[in-house]
Design a protein around this motif. Structure first.
Motif, short mmCIF file in Angstrom:
data_model
loop_
_atom_site.label_atom_id
_atom_site.label_comp_id
_atom_site.label_asym_id
_atom_site.label_seq_id
_atom_site.Cartn_x
_atom_site.Cartn_y
_atom_site.Cartn_z
N PHE A 88 -1.20 8.03 12.51
CA PHE A 88 -0.70 8.78 11.37
C PHE A 88 -1.67 9.86 10.94
CE2 PHE A 88 1.53 4.67 10.75
CZ PHE A 88 2.82 5.15 10.76
N SER A 89 -1.10 10.99 10.51
CA SER A 89 -1.88 12.01 9.81
C SER A 89 -2.09 11.53 8.37
CB SER A 89 -1.16 13.35 9.89
OG SER A 89 -1.98 14.36 9.31
N ASN A 90 -2.59 12.40 7.53
CA ASN A 90 -2.93 12.06 6.14
C ASN A 90 -1.64 11.80 5.36
OD1 ASN A 90 -4.87 13.79 3.57
ND2 ASN A 90 -4.61 11.63 3.95
N VAL A 91 -1.51 10.57 4.81
CA VAL A 91 -0.25 10.13 4.20
C VAL A 91 -0.08 10.76 2.81
CG1 VAL A 91 1.08 8.14 3.42
CG2 VAL A 91 -0.37 7.95 5.47
N GLY A 99 0.81 -1.22 0.00
CA GLY A 99 0.00 0.00 0.00
C GLY A 99 0.84 1.27 0.00
N LYS A 100 0.15 2.40 0.11
CA LYS A 100 0.82 3.71 -0.01
C LYS A 100 1.89 3.90 1.07
CE LYS A 100 -0.24 8.57 -0.78
NZ LYS A 100 -1.29 9.59 -0.88
N LEU A 101 1.50 3.73 2.32
CA LEU A 101 2.47 3.86 3.41
C LEU A 101 3.40 2.64 3.45
CD1 LEU A 101 3.46 5.39 5.90
CD2 LEU A 101 1.62 4.31 7.22
N LEU A 126 0.11 -2.64 8.87
CA LEU A 126 -0.43 -1.46 8.19
C LEU A 126 -1.66 -1.79 7.35
CD1 LEU A 126 2.97 -0.05 6.83
CD2 LEU A 126 1.85 0.54 8.99
N LYS A 151 -10.42 1.82 14.77
CA LYS A 151 -9.08 2.13 15.30
C LYS A 151 -9.13 2.27 16.83
CE LYS A 151 -6.79 2.47 11.29
NZ LYS A 151 -5.78 1.50 10.87
N ASP A 168 0.30 -9.26 2.10
CA ASP A 168 -0.72 -8.36 1.59
C ASP A 168 -1.53 -9.16 0.57
OD1 ASP A 168 -2.05 -6.16 0.12
OD2 ASP A 168 -0.60 -4.83 1.06
N LEU A 193 -5.52 -11.37 5.83
CA LEU A 193 -5.34 -11.20 7.28
C LEU A 193 -6.62 -11.40 8.08
CD1 LEU A 193 -3.10 -8.09 6.87
CD2 LEU A 193 -2.33 -10.24 7.84
N TYR A 251 -14.96 3.68 10.60
CA TYR A 251 -13.53 3.44 10.37
C TYR A 251 -12.73 3.82 11.62
CZ TYR A 251 -8.78 4.75 8.96
OH TYR A 251 -7.41 4.90 8.91
N ASN A 297 -13.20 -5.96 8.19
CA ASN A 297 -11.84 -6.23 7.67
C ASN A 297 -10.78 -5.74 8.67
OD1 ASN A 297 -10.05 -6.92 5.21
ND2 ASN A 297 -9.35 -4.89 5.78
N VAL A 312 -1.46 -12.96 1.62
CA VAL A 312 -2.08 -13.44 2.86
C VAL A 312 -3.35 -12.63 3.08
CG1 VAL A 312 -1.82 -13.52 5.38
CG2 VAL A 312 0.12 -14.11 3.92
N1 LIG Z 1 -3.60 7.02 4.05
C1 LIG Z 1 -3.79 7.82 5.11
O1 LIG Z 1 -3.91 9.04 4.97
C2 LIG Z 1 -3.81 7.21 6.50
C3 LIG Z 1 -3.92 8.07 7.61
C4 LIG Z 1 -3.92 7.53 8.90
C5 LIG Z 1 -3.81 6.16 9.07
N2 LIG Z 1 -3.72 5.34 7.96
C6 LIG Z 1 -3.57 3.90 8.18
O2 LIG Z 1 -2.32 3.51 7.64
C7 LIG Z 1 -2.41 2.19 7.11
C8 LIG Z 1 -1.91 2.17 5.67
O3 LIG Z 1 -2.70 3.04 4.89
P1 LIG Z 1 -2.42 3.23 3.33
O4 LIG Z 1 -2.81 4.61 2.98
O5 LIG Z 1 -1.06 2.76 2.99
O6 LIG Z 1 -3.52 2.25 2.71
P2 LIG Z 1 -3.48 1.44 1.30
O7 LIG Z 1 -4.90 1.13 0.95
O8 LIG Z 1 -2.65 2.15 0.29
O9 LIG Z 1 -2.73 0.09 1.71
C9 LIG Z 1 -3.34 -0.87 2.54
C10 LIG Z 1 -2.92 -2.25 2.07
O10 LIG Z 1 -3.54 -3.20 2.95
C11 LIG Z 1 -3.94 -4.31 2.16
N3 LIG Z 1 -5.02 -5.02 2.87
C12 LIG Z 1 -6.19 -4.50 3.29
N4 LIG Z 1 -6.92 -5.45 3.90
C13 LIG Z 1 -6.19 -6.60 3.86
C14 LIG Z 1 -6.42 -7.92 4.32
N5 LIG Z 1 -7.57 -8.28 4.93
N6 LIG Z 1 -5.45 -8.85 4.13
C15 LIG Z 1 -4.28 -8.51 3.50
N7 LIG Z 1 -4.02 -7.27 3.03
C16 LIG Z 1 -4.98 -6.32 3.21
C17 LIG Z 1 -4.35 -3.74 0.81
O11 LIG Z 1 -4.25 -4.73 -0.22
C18 LIG Z 1 -3.35 -2.59 0.63
O12 LIG Z 1 -2.22 -2.96 -0.14
C19 LIG Z 1 -3.86 1.76 7.29
O13 LIG Z 1 -3.97 1.02 8.48
C20 LIG Z 1 -4.61 3.07 7.44
O14 LIG Z 1 -5.81 2.91 8.17
C21 LIG Z 1 -3.70 5.85 6.68
#
Ligand SMILES: NC(=O)c1ccc[n+]([C@@H]2O[C@H](COP(=O)([O-])OP(=O)(O)OC[C@H]3O[C@@H](n4cnc5c(N)ncnc54)[C@H](O)[C@@H]3O)[C@@H](O)[C@H]2O)c1
Length: 286
Positions: free
Chosen positions: A174-177, A11-13, A75, A150, A32, A49, A146, A92, A47
């Motif tokens: 985390f803040s907005n990524v 994912g992004k982070l 993550l 958390k 993932d 999760l 959501y 989820n 996997v």
């Molecule tokens: N993006 C933001 O601004 C932000 C801000 C605060 C917190 N977060 C938290 O940071 C974390 C990462 O966020 P992100 O922006 O990288 O999200 P993202 O959607 O880019 O990445 C999340 C990844 O998790 C995987 N995933 C989701 N459910 C799954 C499961 N059941 N089994 C296996 N893989 C699974 C997805 O395939 C994806 O690759 C998350 O927990 C999110 O809640 C994100």
């Protein structure tokens, strides 16, 4: 080489975290449901999760890929309200996090770092925060399913940490990524400051988010701890005093809000994790 399982590493982070940890000497296993980019370091296994059997295997060893895991960075999640119906998001995210905490404990893994969220601070602040800068010291205020997920995860972490004395479970709110490509649109926020009021004009550069994860993996903390993780500045060039006067005129100012310093306090992360942001959107946009 210590081995770390990163969930959501595609994912992004997660992509930034996988790169950072591999660059700092960790043997990184990404689990993932989605595949990683072709140039990602480490290994990847698909996997789901929400299946405890799969998570238990992922945190102990998968076939001929690896055996034994030293730490977990969790993550994987549906990362915001509205992407899926709220019940599906809750099912989820909360179930996956339960399974990660549970499997880590059974495997004797003593360090889990996972993504909590700034939303627990009361975003989108339709009800103003109790004071600014906001920090970890007031009870969580989830305003969406959501975010409530958390909150439940942080409560679970408290108990898993109690059940495994000596273990460390760190929640990073985390803040907005943001990736570097996202910074091109930042100057447009100046035309409409209200459009970023919802998180007090905060953000986290994915590379600094990864730094926070890396530091949380080795910091001298035990039990459950939550940390706000943001960059050192806001997304704005308008100074905070003007933004606060217009958008939060009655909110108590309890700390330094001068200039464009973050209104999401990172003092606890600085103090206990040694976290110090190294990036700013200002380095990328003129
Ligand atoms: N993006 C933001 O601004 C932000 C801000 C605060 C917190 N977060 C938290 O940071 C974390 C990462 O966020 P992100 O922006 O990288 O999200 P993202 O959607 O880019 O990445 C999340 C990844 O998790 C995987 N995933 C989701 N459910 C799954 C499961 N059941 N089994 C296996 N893989 C699974 C997805 O395939 C994806 O690759 C998350 O927990 C999110 O809640 C994100």
């Amino acid at each position: 080489m210590a081995r770390v399982v990163v969930t959501g590493g595609s994912g992004k982070l997660g992509r930034a975290v996988v790169r950072d940890l591999a660059a700092h000497g960790w043997d990184v296993v990404n689990v993932d449901t989605a595949p990683p980019p072709a140039d990602a370091p480490g290994s990847w296994t698909r996997v789901d999760l929400t299946d405890l059997g799969q998570v238990t295997e992922a945190l102990t060893g998968i076939d001929d890929r690896y055996a034994g895991v030293d730490a977990v960075v969790h993550l994987a999640a549906i990362p915001a309200p509205g992407l899926r119906p709220s019940g599906a998001t809750f099912a989820n995210n909360v179930v996956a996090t339960h399974h990660v905490f549970d499997a880590a404990r059974r495997a004797g893994i003593r360090r889990v770092v996972w993504a909590s969220s700034e939303t627990l601070l009361g975003l989108p602040f339709d009800v103003p925060p109790p004071y600014v800068p906001v920090d970890e010291e007031y009870p969580v205020r989830p305003e969406s399913t959501y975010s409530m997920g958390k909150a439940v995860e942080e409560e679970m972490a408290r108990h898993f940490a109690r059940w495994q004395p000596g273990a460390t479970i760190v929640g990073l709110r985390f803040s907005n990524v943001m990736d570097v490509e996202d910074y091109a649109r930042f100057p447009s926020f100046e035309d409409d400051p209200a459009s970023r009021r919802w998180n007090l004009w905060g953000y986290i550069d994915a590379r600094d988010g990864a730094q926070a994860v890396r530091r949380a993996l080795t910091a001298d903390v035990t039990g459950f701890e939550a940390f706000v993780i943001a960059n050192a500045d806001t997304v704005m060039t308008t100074p905070n005093e003007r933004l606060l006067a217009e958008h939060f005129p009655d909110v108590l100012v309890r700390g330094d809000v001068t200039g464009t310093g973050t209104l999401l306090s990172i003092e606890k992360a600085r103090r206990l994790l040694g976290y110090e942001p190294e990036h700013s959107w200002r380095d990328h946009v003129s």
